[in-house]
Design a protein around this motif. Sequence first.
Motif, PDB file in Angstrom:
ATOM      1  N   GLU A 149       0.837  -1.202   0.000  1.00  0.00           N
ATOM      2  CA  GLU A 149       0.000   0.000   0.000  1.00  0.00           C
ATOM      3  C   GLU A 149       0.861   1.235   0.000  1.00  0.00           C
ATOM      4  N   THR A 150       2.123   1.055  -0.273  1.00  0.00           N
ATOM      5  CA  THR A 150       3.018   2.183  -0.195  1.00  0.00           C
ATOM      6  C   THR A 150       3.273   2.752  -1.562  1.00  0.00           C
TER       7      THR A 150
ATOM      8  N   THR B 102       2.274   2.666  -5.214  1.00  0.00           N
ATOM      9  CA  THR B 102       1.184   1.847  -4.790  1.00  0.00           C
ATOM     10  C   THR B 102       0.650   1.059  -5.865  1.00  0.00           C
TER      11      THR B 102
ATOM     12  N   GLN C 290      -5.513   0.199  -6.553  1.00  0.00           N
ATOM     13  CA  GLN C 290      -5.382   0.750  -5.205  1.00  0.00           C
ATOM     14  C   GLN C 290      -6.771   1.065  -4.680  1.00  0.00           C
ATOM     15  N   ASN C 291      -6.835   1.270  -3.405  1.00  0.00           N
ATOM     16  CA  ASN C 291      -8.096   1.690  -2.808  1.00  0.00           C
ATOM     17  C   ASN C 291      -7.966   3.135  -2.363  1.00  0.00           C
ATOM     18  N   LEU C 292      -8.902   3.946  -2.769  1.00  0.00           N
ATOM     19  CA  LEU C 292      -8.834   5.372  -2.454  1.00  0.00           C
ATOM     20  C   LEU C 292      -9.406   5.700  -1.083  1.00  0.00           C
ATOM     21  N   GLY C 293      -9.798   4.686  -0.349  1.00  0.00           N
ATOM     22  CA  GLY C 293     -10.471   4.931   0.934  1.00  0.00           C
ATOM     23  C   GLY C 293     -11.967   4.844   0.716  1.00  0.00           C
ATOM     24  N   THR C 294     -12.635   4.155   1.610  1.00  0.00           N
ATOM     25  CA  THR C 294     -14.071   3.968   1.422  1.00  0.00           C
ATOM     26  C   THR C 294     -14.789   5.309   1.492  1.00  0.00           C
TER      27      THR C 294
ATOM     28  N   ARG D 287     -12.025  15.554  -2.107  1.00  0.00           N
ATOM     29  CA  ARG D 287     -10.807  15.939  -2.797  1.00  0.00           C
ATOM     30  C   ARG D 287     -10.903  15.568  -4.267  1.00  0.00           C
TER      31      ARG D 287
ATOM     32  N   LEU E  17      -8.340  14.208  -7.390  1.00  0.00           N
ATOM     33  CA  LEU E  17      -7.023  13.592  -7.568  1.00  0.00           C
ATOM     34  C   LEU E  17      -6.677  13.525  -9.035  1.00  0.00           C
TER      35      LEU E  17
ATOM     36  N   LEU F 157      -4.057  11.141 -11.088  1.00  0.00           N
ATOM     37  CA  LEU F 157      -3.128  10.022 -10.949  1.00  0.00           C
ATOM     38  C   LEU F 157      -2.410   9.817 -12.274  1.00  0.00           C
TER      39      LEU F 157
ATOM     40  N   VAL G  83       0.076   9.387  -7.411  1.00  0.00           N
ATOM     41  CA  VAL G  83      -0.651  10.649  -7.358  1.00  0.00           C
ATOM     42  C   VAL G  83       0.194  11.750  -7.998  1.00  0.00           C
TER      43      VAL G  83
ATOM     44  N   SER H 263      -3.078  16.220  -5.739  1.00  0.00           N
ATOM     45  CA  SER H 263      -4.312  15.976  -4.992  1.00  0.00           C
ATOM     46  C   SER H 263      -4.703  17.270  -4.299  1.00  0.00           C
TER      47      SER H 263
END
Lengths: 457, 592
Positions: free
Chosen positions: B183-184, B187, B346-350, B379, B381, B383, B390, B393
Amino acid sequence: MSEPHGTGVRLAWRSWLLGGLLLAALGGEAAASVQRFPKPEFESGYALPLPTAPAPRAAWLEHLDVAVLAAALLLASWLVLRRRSRREILLLMLFCLLYFGFWRAGCVCPVGAVQNAALATATRAYTIPIGAALFVLLPLVTALFAGRVFCAAVCPLGALQDLVVLRPVKVPGWLQRVLGVLPWIVLATTVLLAACGAGFWICRLDPFVPFFRFGGSFGMIAAGVALLAVGLVVARPYCRFLCPYGALLSAASRLAWRHATITPDTCIQCRLCEDACPFGAIRVPDAPGPAPESLAAGRRRLAWLLLLCPLLVAGGAAAGWGAHGALAQLHPEVRLAEQILRENADEAAGHTLESAAFRATGEPVALLIGRAREARARFRTGAGLAGAFVGLVLGAQAIAWSLRRRCPDYVPDRGACLSCGRCFRFCPRERVRLANRGAGTAAAPAAAGAPEPEPRP
Amino acid sequence: MSTPPVSAAPSPPAPRGPGDAALRAVAIAAAVLSLALCVLIVADYARLKSADPLNSRALQALRVRFQQDPADDALKEEIRTLDLLARRTYFTRTWQVRAGGILLLASTAACLLAWKTLLARRRLPPMPGACPGGDDRWAAAARSRRWLAGAGLFLALLCVGLAFLDRSRLAATGAQAPGAHGETAGTATAAHAPADTPPATPTGLPAEPLPLHWPGFRGPGGNGHAPADADPPIAWDVAAGSGVLWKVELPLPGFNSPVVAGNRVFLTGASAAVRELFCYDADSGALLWRQPLRGIRGSPAAPPEVTDDTGYAAPSVATDGRRVFALFANGDLAAFTVEGAPLWAQNLGTPQNHYGHSSSLVADLTRLYVQYDHGGGSRVLALHTDSGRVAWSRHRAVETSWASPILVHTGARRELVLNAAPQVVSYDPDSGEEFWALECMGGEVAPAPAYDDGLVFVANQYARLAAIETGNGTLLWDQYDLSLPDVASPLAVDGLLFLAASDGIVTCLDARGGTVHWTQEFPKGFYASPVLAGGRVYATDMGGTVHIFRAAAAYEAVGTAAVGESVVATPAPVGRRLYVRGSRHLFCFGAP
């Protein structure tokens, strides 16, 4: 001074908001706010009070700050240049210490507002409040006209140090010169950190704010106490050897249209003022006789220094560029990203509060990493520029110390002189002037035992 | 002017005045008091730091006991009493430190005042020493230069040392390097690829990009205009099969719209458990490939709550001709080659979105733009399409929205325009800097902006319709008294603006002045956005009827055709075909 409170949200209002919050909190003003966490339920029936948030500081109070600053600067200029009254300068200094120091809790002040200006210059996402901009500009403009009168009577940090000067010792000239480079290095670092979004470190490390607010971290209080203790014997150590805004004022003061003078008319070279300045800011006249160094040797050295200056700039840029990684660690998002990466690689001892809070947001690590990389890239450029600036300062100082400047009289060193007015009363011509002003021109010269002063050409 | 010789004379001892002894006593007493206060404050401060009331050992031991026996009321009371005592102690000490600080300040001030007064009383007139015989400034300057050189060298060494000590993982992980735990940074490499697929490599990309016929929601740039050569059909009959090139059943539900590049049609479908990207052959309707999204780091274990009319696959995909990008309601974002090879994910956050996330993606040749407005922090983004890293952002001070961004060229520059409440904002797609922003919108915003001839149009039901000048974001005109859309986006073309509202009313306005040219009421409302192709507007209502009329200031019907099932997705007109996603099927109408 001022202090930022985040990056994602608007970074603005560092200085004004902090002071506003403090004032509002003291004043008991409150407004409805939002409960961030679920309230605990007490079986005893205890009802939690509603959360409140202090209202922002009223706009007119911010305008009042600027008006007080402008008025204080004008008054200080008048007192230094026309009235030449140390006592009245002292009274103004006490007022400003109470107003900008204890009442406004040291915020906003030009020293910190430099960081607002740096951030606003670096990014369009931040707009400097007009009040903070004026706090940066007004003392500088005043210095261009009247010298460092801000340091003399308006700056609360300087006032606090000025009051504790007890038995000042004379710092050797060479040491004072070398230490005088420090404020430029602090300025470069401060601007770099603020412009790159790492926060307002001058405010975080302000050693005197804890006195104004009757509280602070142990480190800040210890630093403040130490500086004041040193200040008992080394007058105003922060102003002379650390203050980044003082560096700017010093440069502006060298170009000042008018500047404080030791004598009100003509120097009679009585040498009475020789040790009058606790800041070592009085230039002594040239000694009679030939210079100890030949003109040719001086010119050769100057030529070498001029050639060396671009190398110093390039070397400084390279050194700054090399150190950018370490400096970037001062950026909160870089630090957080490094922590997250260490945790993910099982190299960290555990979660920190910041990393745990970040993980709770659900924000993807990639976004944080992206922002942290952007910050590092900003630091790469910024640290290079800051290093080049420091190299330029070192070169310029070495060149300045190699120039032959004629100094026939006892005069203030315009860069170092804080226009405090201590030296006025040491001049017999000043006593004549005062006697003339108080008792009439006929009796005064005899009373003072000095010839009638001649008007300055 | 010569310096008068002054004889060196030792200073005589200071005379002592009548009050000197008293002043000295005050100064000494105040100094002793200051010192004592200082010691006390430091000691109290140290105790204060060490005594955290919430974590005192006694309290923790009682808590452990209470956890073992929660029914012990006496123990509970004991904990409360001890907790209260600890808190009182803490705050008392805090008060003591503060009061001591004020006392210290006062005593120090008294000491200084007494001492300074004493010194002032005993001060002697200045007595210069012997006249210096030589000028020592040369030696001081030389010494200063030497020390300055030393200081410069020290600074340089310090910087070199700092450079060597820099063990940054950020610097160590390159753009393409897989990050730890996937997840780093970067990513987006194989670490995020679906677990059961081979690692993605850029070699899977086609050498030449596919033609971008309809590369995202509402076509090129998201503006609803088909290319000039488009001439889709105006009639077909599903029941009889005439004009229907092909029709396939969709494996998974979704409300996203079909996207066409070359001979491929892309769309997604999802349920609470699975999320998939589908690719169909544009000529035959054959399913060329389907790719599930699995094993994405950060993907929530439980699906977010969504409403039935938004679902888990509302955002339309976007393609740059080489890659295709898909976003789902749980924040999973993935990139595949147009051949179906996984590239990154990747997951952008729920997203905290009470209906479900529905903003579609927009892509150009190098960037993928995501409007991610939700309750957890809005936000936008950008990519990198090749890596998912990113590019930029920006946080957005807006409420949750469901609208999609548009990427338009205004002549002078490209602008990425986002509609949300309360702001419509235009961003520089290259840097993310704001070009302009205007507070003019309200409510729950779903319609995307529309652009034509230097004007951006935004609309939302129960809010307003606004025309904004690009460049400076000035409001040109606005309208309130119209039937405004709450889902379908406006369509702007050649000085005309078309609105298709969910109450079935289609309105045509003058784009420059805002005056209404005509309104036409249809039996069913519109969720699908009207699109322009061949000089005609295709407005598809929720009943599945496509109403075709001229893009003109006077209403002129061209045709009407039924899909045969409900439609909420926006059709894709490409060449002589029209791709329509129904509730269960994907249709291709037109000529081969």
